[in-house]
Enzyme design. Structure first.
Site, PDB file in Angstrom:
ATOM      1  N   GLU A   1      51.901  31.993  39.328  1.00 50.78           N
ATOM      2  CA  GLU A   1      52.044  31.683  37.641  1.00 50.78           C
ATOM      3  C   GLU A   1      52.597  30.481  37.533  1.00 50.78           C
ATOM      4  O   GLU A   1      53.062  29.836  38.279  1.00 50.78           O
ATOM      5  CB  GLU A   1      53.030  32.800  37.092  1.00 50.78           C
ATOM      6  CG  GLU A   1      54.361  32.553  37.861  1.00 50.78           C
ATOM      7  CD  GLU A   1      55.722  33.095  37.093  1.00 50.78           C
ATOM      8  OE1 GLU A   1      55.623  32.527  35.813  1.00 50.78           O
ATOM      9  OE2 GLU A   1      56.344  33.904  37.399  1.00 50.78           O
TER      10      GLU A   1
ATOM     11  N   LYS B   1      65.549  40.515  39.525  1.00 54.98           N
ATOM     12  CA  LYS B   1      66.825  39.663  39.491  1.00 54.98           C
ATOM     13  C   LYS B   1      67.857  40.796  38.706  1.00 54.98           C
ATOM     14  O   LYS B   1      67.680  41.406  38.099  1.00 54.98           O
ATOM     15  CB  LYS B   1      66.768  38.539  38.426  1.00 54.98           C
ATOM     16  CG  LYS B   1      67.028  37.248  39.116  1.00 54.98           C
ATOM     17  CD  LYS B   1      67.023  36.313  38.129  1.00 54.98           C
ATOM     18  CE  LYS B   1      66.689  35.250  39.030  1.00 54.98           C
ATOM     19  NZ  LYS B   1      65.559  34.477  38.570  1.00 54.98           N
TER      20      LYS B   1
HETATM   21  N1  PSU Z   1      62.385  36.091  36.740  1.00 56.75           N
HETATM   22  C1  PSU Z   1      62.705  34.931  37.548  1.00 56.75           C
HETATM   23  N2  PSU Z   1      62.063  33.860  37.445  1.00 56.75           N
HETATM   24  C2  PSU Z   1      61.185  33.574  36.523  1.00 56.75           C
HETATM   25  C3  PSU Z   1      60.914  34.502  35.427  1.00 56.75           C
HETATM   26  C4  PSU Z   1      61.383  35.806  35.756  1.00 56.75           C
HETATM   27  O1  PSU Z   1      63.439  35.230  38.285  1.00 56.75           O
HETATM   28  O2  PSU Z   1      60.637  32.381  36.302  1.00 56.75           O
HETATM   29  C5  PSU Z   1      59.832  34.378  34.488  1.00 56.75           C
HETATM   30  C6  PSU Z   1      58.386  35.025  34.928  1.00 56.75           C
HETATM   31  O3  PSU Z   1      57.317  34.055  34.362  1.00 56.75           O
HETATM   32  C7  PSU Z   1      58.143  36.415  34.121  1.00 56.75           C
HETATM   33  C8  PSU Z   1      59.009  35.913  32.974  1.00 56.75           C
HETATM   34  O4  PSU Z   1      57.031  36.704  33.907  1.00 56.75           O
HETATM   35  O5  PSU Z   1      60.123  34.916  33.440  1.00 56.75           O
HETATM   36  C9  PSU Z   1      59.530  37.243  32.420  1.00 56.75           C
HETATM   37  O6  PSU Z   1      60.060  36.762  31.066  1.00 56.75           O
HETATM   38  P1  PSU Z   1      60.580  37.921  29.838  1.00 56.75           P
HETATM   39  O7  PSU Z   1      61.839  38.493  30.672  1.00 56.75           O
HETATM   40  O8  PSU Z   1      60.801  37.304  28.681  1.00 56.75           O
HETATM   41  O9  PSU Z   1      59.487  38.939  29.897  1.00 56.75           O
END
Ligand code: PSU
Ligand code: MN
Length: 303
Positions: free
Chosen positions: A22, A156
């Site tokens: 990604e 996380k």
């Molecule tokens: N969690 C991490 N590092 C990240 C992300 C999530 O530890 O870089 C990024 C990933 O691209 C994930 C996105 O798909 O954040 C999720 O965002 P949201 O919570 O807005 O859906």
């Protein structure tokens, strides 16, 4: 609709192992220049493991799989690059914009490109306090409807891990844990949640991926790979402080996860970033092994 690099196109056509990566982690998950350095490092790890890396992003309105160095650098530096979940792809395409793709968007593009295995750091999940905010990542919904296998270091602890696992169960997503009896929590090998299915070899994981796809259930798989012991860090108080800062500043929606990641990095003086880089690298190594094992199985048994 997707523009594959020549290397990725050839590997997919010949059924050779490919690992999708990604790019929101580059554009919004890590600071410059470590973001671009890490992106190159994990591509190198995947090559060393005998697979072809396919970093996925939207560049000037085009969905791309397999990026050159200039595109990686642009994703890492250019402040005009937005964060795109799967729902944002059509907007970025129609407007000719550039975007880092989140797990949900990367899954969609990987699946359409014929790539079954995808490595990242952490997936989005159910945020703490979701019962009031309704903040649940689109990653979990996409995992319920797109077949890609996502290798991550768990979830996380900025998130509510038990609720995230419940959501994945509802979405019919198999959750496999590599080499551990406990589901990992990104910076830490422990989450307090038992691993439902422990797998000890990449071959065992590849076999489950092949069977799951063969059944046509349509959902993806989540493969949790615990951070190596020597890289784990204990930063729970910092995570709690970052969540409190976000609440105080009224940060919500798609801005929340990038805010928390940056705040945790600042408050830990880079300790979290070093752990993040180590775990992404560890995930890339495992993903390459899984992709190699899957390609081998598909060759002998058919898709
Ligand atoms: N969690 C991490 N590092 C990240 C992300 C999530 O530890 O870089 C990024 C990933 O691209 C994930 C996105 O798909 O954040 C999720 O965002 P949201 O919570 O807005 O859906
Ligand atoms: Mn959200």
């Amino acid at each position: 609709m997707i523009s594959l690099s020549a290397e990725v196109a050839a590997a997919v056509a010949e059924g050779r192992p490919v690992v999708a990566l990604e790019s929101t982690i580059i554009s919004h998950g890590m600071p410059w220049p470590q973001n671009a350095e890490t992106a190159r490092l994990i591509e190198a790890e995947i090559r060393a493991g005998g697979a072809v890396p396919a970093t996925i992003a939207v560049i000037d309105g085009a969905l791309r799989a397999g990026l050159d160095d200039a595109a990686l650098e642009r994703l890492g530096r250019d402040k005009g690059v937005v964060k795109a979940a799967s729902r944002d792809l059509a907007v970025a395409m129609a407007r000719g914009g550039s975007a880092g793709t989140t797990v949900s968007a990367t899954m969609v593009i990987a699946e359409r490109a014929g790539i079954a295995v995808f490595a990242t750091g952490g997936v989005g999940g159910v945020h703490r306090g979701a019962e009031a905010s309704f903040d649940i990542s689109a990653d979990l919904v996409e995992l319920g409807r797109t077949q890609t296998a996502v290798i991550c270091a768990g979830v996380k602890s900025i998130l509510d891990i038990p609720k995230t696992l419940e959501f994945l169960e509802t979405q019919r997503v198999p959750v496999l844990t590599y080499g551990s009896d406990e589901f990992p929590a990104f910076y830490s090998r422990q989450s307090g949640q038992k691993a439902e299915h422990r797998c000890d070899t990449p071959e065992a994981i590849a076999e489950i991926i092949r069977r799951h796809r063969g059944l046509g259930i349509g959902s993806g798989l989540l493969i949790a790979n615990p951070i190596p012991l020597e890289n784990a860090v204990e930063i729970e108080p910092i995570i709690a402080a970052a969540i409190a800062d976000a609440a105080r500043q009224g940060i919500i929606g798609k801005a929340l996860t990038p805010f928390l990641l940056a705040r945790i990095n600042d408050l830990s003086h880079g300790e979290s970033l070093a752990a993040n880089i180590a775990l992404v690298r560890n995930n890339a190594v495992l993903a390459a092994k899984i992709a190699v094992a899957l390609a081998e199985r598909n060759r002998t048994h058919g898709l």
